[in-house]
Design a protein around this motif. Structure first.
Motif, mmCIF file in Angstrom:
data_model
loop_
_atom_site.group_PDB
_atom_site.id
_atom_site.type_symbol
_atom_site.label_atom_id
_atom_site.label_comp_id
_atom_site.label_asym_id
_atom_site.label_seq_id
_atom_site.Cartn_x
_atom_site.Cartn_y
_atom_site.Cartn_z
ATOM 1 N N ALA A 203 35.769 43.033 28.503
ATOM 2 C CA ALA A 203 36.188 41.746 29.080
ATOM 3 C C ALA A 203 36.205 41.839 30.600
ATOM 4 N N PRO A 204 35.978 40.698 31.276
ATOM 5 C CA PRO A 204 35.971 40.693 32.748
ATOM 6 C C PRO A 204 37.382 40.742 33.327
ATOM 7 N N VAL A 205 37.996 41.917 33.292
ATOM 8 C CA VAL A 205 39.364 42.082 33.768
ATOM 9 C C VAL A 205 39.363 42.348 35.273
ATOM 10 N N LYS A 206 40.210 41.626 35.992
ATOM 11 C CA LYS A 206 40.392 41.863 37.427
ATOM 12 C C LYS A 206 41.547 42.847 37.579
ATOM 13 N N VAL A 207 41.199 44.134 37.573
ATOM 14 C CA VAL A 207 42.215 45.181 37.518
ATOM 15 C C VAL A 207 43.162 45.112 38.715
ATOM 16 N N GLY A 208 42.604 44.947 39.930
ATOM 17 C CA GLY A 208 43.441 44.912 41.123
ATOM 18 C C GLY A 208 44.469 43.804 41.069
ATOM 19 N N THR A 209 44.024 42.598 40.696
ATOM 20 C CA THR A 209 44.942 41.465 40.598
ATOM 21 C C THR A 209 45.971 41.683 39.495
#
Length: 261
Positions: free
Chosen positions: A72-78
């Motif tokens: 999945a397109p996870v925005k890890v930093g956010t």
């Protein structure tokens, strides 16, 4: 590990697996896991129940997060920044929890949840990848809002009261960051790992974790969570939406039962 029967142990492990599946799809696995522990271990102090619950849940949540991260397109930093804010919020909420009666909070949360359910039912496009909102760029202001309100606000609620935190995270991330429900579930798992880690550290420090029981239940919770994450990724947002509504109505029913019985 407390002296419990084989039947009780089997039931607790199955409950852990089911809770992991629910939590991975849309959050709210604690709705099943905590009551199961309370019923299965009636003579164990509440603090040990809560500590053991966190020790089990963090394993399944971490497994689901890894599964989502791969596909999945996870925005890890956010997600991590929201998670750190949620950690701070939960510690603040826990500080104030002793002075607030849950009898006052339950009716408020029930009204909010029923409003959420009505919104999801009346807006079928909510949380779908095809939703026009998904095409709106996520501005810095929205990211800051997610960190402060979603992380700090829901984290505070988690420390203060708790039930349905994972579900609120999924809904809030969908609304604020214009994510589809599958992506919101993926990002919510990272936030959950952060909050669970902080809570578990505190319970471990206080010595209120039944580690042997937690280790066994965690294996089942991990299996259920990974299965749930894979199913959510395979079936998409419409499937997650259906599970979401079931969990929301179940949470309302449980809160009503606790309030008036």
């Amino acid at each position: 590990m407390p002296d419990i029967s084989l039947t009780t142990l089997v039931v607790l492990c199955l409950a852990a697996a089911a809770a992991g599946w629910i939590d991975a799809v849309v959050g709210g696995g604690g709705l099943l896991l905590l009551p199961a522990l309370l019923l299965g271990l009636p003579h164990v102090p509440a603090a040990h129940i809560l500590g053991t619950n966190k020790a089990v849940a963090i394993v399944g949540t971490s497994g689901a997060a890894v599964t989502y991260l791969r596909k999945a397109p996870v925005k890890v930093g956010t997600a991590v920044r929201i998670g750190l804010a949620a950690l701070a919020g939960s510690m603040t909420g826990a500080f104030f929890a002793a002075g607030i009666s849950s009898d006052v909070l339950r009716p408020v949360i029930m009204v909010v949840l029923l409003g959420v359910a009505a919104f999801v039912l009346l807006r079928p496009s909510f949380g779908r990848a095809a939703d026009d909102d998904a095409k709106v760029p996520v501005t810095r202001a929205r990211t800051v809002t997610a960190i402060v309100l979603v992380g700090g606000g829901i984290g505070f609620y988690d420390g203060l009261f708790g039930p349905g935190t994972g579900t609120f995270l999924v809904l809030a991330l969908t609304a604020v960051l214009h994510l589809d429900l599958v992506t919101a579930s993926a990002n919510a798992k990272i936030v959950n790992v952060c909050t669970n880690a902080g809570a578990l550290a505190m319970f471990a420090y206080q010595g209120t974790v039944l580690w042997q029981l937690a280790a066994l239940m965690a294996l089942f919770n991990l299996a259920g969570a990974m299965a749930g994450a894979r199913m959510a990724l395979r079936k998409g947002s419409e499937f997650v939406r259906g599970v979401l509504l079931v969990v929301v109505f179940s949470l309302v029913a449980k809160l009503a039962f606790d309030q008036w019985t």
